[in-house]
Design a protein around this motif. Sequence first.
Motif, mmCIF file in Angstrom:
data_model
loop_
_atom_site.group_PDB
_atom_site.id
_atom_site.type_symbol
_atom_site.label_atom_id
_atom_site.label_comp_id
_atom_site.label_asym_id
_atom_site.label_seq_id
_atom_site.Cartn_x
_atom_site.Cartn_y
_atom_site.Cartn_z
ATOM 1 N N ALA A 38 -17.716 -3.441 23.770
ATOM 2 C CA ALA A 38 -19.112 -3.089 24.026
ATOM 3 C C ALA A 38 -19.635 -2.145 22.943
ATOM 4 O O ALA A 38 -20.772 -2.296 22.483
ATOM 5 C CB ALA A 38 -19.256 -2.448 25.407
ATOM 6 N N GLU A 39 -18.822 -1.193 22.531
ATOM 7 C CA GLU A 39 -19.238 -0.273 21.464
ATOM 8 C C GLU A 39 -19.438 -1.029 20.155
ATOM 9 O O GLU A 39 -20.405 -0.766 19.427
ATOM 10 C CB GLU A 39 -18.201 0.835 21.285
ATOM 11 C CG GLU A 39 -18.158 1.828 22.419
ATOM 12 C CD GLU A 39 -16.996 2.801 22.314
ATOM 13 O OE1 GLU A 39 -16.180 2.689 21.364
ATOM 14 O OE2 GLU A 39 -16.883 3.667 23.186
ATOM 15 N N THR A 40 -18.548 -1.956 19.855
ATOM 16 C CA THR A 40 -18.661 -2.752 18.630
ATOM 17 C C THR A 40 -19.926 -3.599 18.665
ATOM 18 O O THR A 40 -20.668 -3.656 17.682
ATOM 19 C CB THR A 40 -17.426 -3.654 18.454
ATOM 20 O OG1 THR A 40 -16.277 -2.820 18.375
ATOM 21 C CG2 THR A 40 -17.526 -4.490 17.201
ATOM 22 N N ALA A 41 -20.196 -4.234 19.802
ATOM 23 C CA ALA A 41 -21.398 -5.062 19.935
ATOM 24 C C ALA A 41 -22.656 -4.212 19.809
ATOM 25 O O ALA A 41 -23.633 -4.628 19.173
ATOM 26 C CB ALA A 41 -21.383 -5.794 21.272
ATOM 27 N N ALA A 42 -22.638 -3.016 20.375
ATOM 28 C CA ALA A 42 -23.799 -2.126 20.282
ATOM 29 C C ALA A 42 -24.049 -1.694 18.840
ATOM 30 O O ALA A 42 -25.197 -1.651 18.385
ATOM 31 C CB ALA A 42 -23.593 -0.899 21.171
ATOM 32 N N ARG A 43 -22.971 -1.399 18.105
ATOM 33 C CA ARG A 43 -23.131 -1.016 16.685
ATOM 34 C C ARG A 43 -23.700 -2.168 15.877
ATOM 35 O O ARG A 43 -24.570 -1.976 15.024
ATOM 36 C CB ARG A 43 -21.791 -0.573 16.102
ATOM 37 C CG ARG A 43 -21.478 0.884 16.318
ATOM 38 C CD ARG A 43 -20.350 1.383 15.431
ATOM 39 N NE ARG A 43 -19.145 0.579 15.504
ATOM 40 C CZ ARG A 43 -18.188 0.733 16.413
ATOM 41 N NH1 ARG A 43 -18.306 1.654 17.325
ATOM 42 N NH2 ARG A 43 -17.119 -0.044 16.388
ATOM 43 N N GLU A 46 -27.363 -2.618 16.721
ATOM 44 C CA GLU A 46 -28.150 -1.543 16.115
ATOM 45 C C GLU A 46 -28.341 -1.793 14.616
ATOM 46 O O GLU A 46 -29.440 -1.610 14.076
ATOM 47 C CB GLU A 46 -27.452 -0.205 16.346
ATOM 48 C CG GLU A 46 -28.229 0.989 15.846
ATOM 49 C CD GLU A 46 -27.503 2.297 16.098
ATOM 50 O OE1 GLU A 46 -27.910 3.310 15.502
ATOM 51 O OE2 GLU A 46 -26.526 2.325 16.874
ATOM 52 N N ALA A 47 -27.280 -2.238 13.938
ATOM 53 C CA ALA A 47 -27.373 -2.523 12.506
ATOM 54 C C ALA A 47 -28.326 -3.686 12.251
ATOM 55 O O ALA A 47 -29.120 -3.646 11.303
ATOM 56 C CB ALA A 47 -25.995 -2.826 11.936
ATOM 57 N N ALA A 48 -28.263 -4.719 13.096
ATOM 58 C CA ALA A 48 -29.156 -5.868 12.930
ATOM 59 C C ALA A 48 -30.605 -5.467 13.152
ATOM 60 O O ALA A 48 -31.506 -5.903 12.421
ATOM 61 C CB ALA A 48 -28.765 -6.978 13.895
ATOM 62 N N GLN A 49 -30.850 -4.627 14.153
ATOM 63 C CA GLN A 49 -32.220 -4.173 14.419
ATOM 64 C C GLN A 49 -32.737 -3.325 13.262
ATOM 65 O O GLN A 49 -33.885 -3.483 12.839
ATOM 66 C CB GLN A 49 -32.268 -3.373 15.715
ATOM 67 C CG GLN A 49 -33.676 -2.917 16.077
ATOM 68 C CD GLN A 49 -33.718 -2.205 17.419
ATOM 69 O OE1 GLN A 49 -32.734 -2.171 18.146
ATOM 70 N NE2 GLN A 49 -34.862 -1.651 17.743
ATOM 71 N N ASP A 54 -36.099 -2.744 8.433
ATOM 72 C CA ASP A 54 -36.180 -2.486 6.996
ATOM 73 C C ASP A 54 -36.803 -3.667 6.254
ATOM 74 O O ASP A 54 -37.598 -3.476 5.326
ATOM 75 C CB ASP A 54 -34.801 -2.181 6.418
ATOM 76 C CG ASP A 54 -34.267 -0.820 6.869
ATOM 77 O OD1 ASP A 54 -35.061 -0.009 7.391
ATOM 78 O OD2 ASP A 54 -33.061 -0.575 6.687
ATOM 79 N N ILE A 55 -36.460 -4.893 6.670
ATOM 80 C CA ILE A 55 -37.053 -6.076 6.047
ATOM 81 C C ILE A 55 -38.542 -6.117 6.330
ATOM 82 O O ILE A 55 -39.353 -6.369 5.427
ATOM 83 C CB ILE A 55 -36.356 -7.358 6.529
ATOM 84 C CG1 ILE A 55 -34.944 -7.428 5.935
ATOM 85 C CG2 ILE A 55 -37.148 -8.604 6.158
ATOM 86 C CD1 ILE A 55 -34.081 -8.517 6.537
ATOM 87 N N ALA A 56 -38.933 -5.830 7.575
ATOM 88 C CA ALA A 56 -40.346 -5.834 7.943
ATOM 89 C C ALA A 56 -41.123 -4.765 7.181
ATOM 90 O O ALA A 56 -42.278 -4.969 6.810
ATOM 91 C CB ALA A 56 -40.495 -5.619 9.448
#
Length: 71
Positions: A38-43, A46-49, A54-56
């Motif tokens: 769950a911690e890995t998925a959350a990280r 968060e990185a994808a968001q 940043d792209i936007a």
Amino acid sequence: MGAEEQQQRANGGDRTGGSRPTPISESQFLLWKRRKDAETAARKAEAAQKRAEDIAAGTVQMNEVKNHWGL
């Protein structure tokens, strides 16, 4: 051998003495694994968001998508 090492051995800090940590049960392992996943998925989320933001905002470029011919 330094004084710190002697003190650590005196306090039972030497792992070579034969004392083994208590093994965990299967349910404890599964709980740890779920929490870790769950911690890995959350990280990752968060990185994808952050990358999308940043792209936007135009602060980073999107990766170029190329076909298998390099075009």
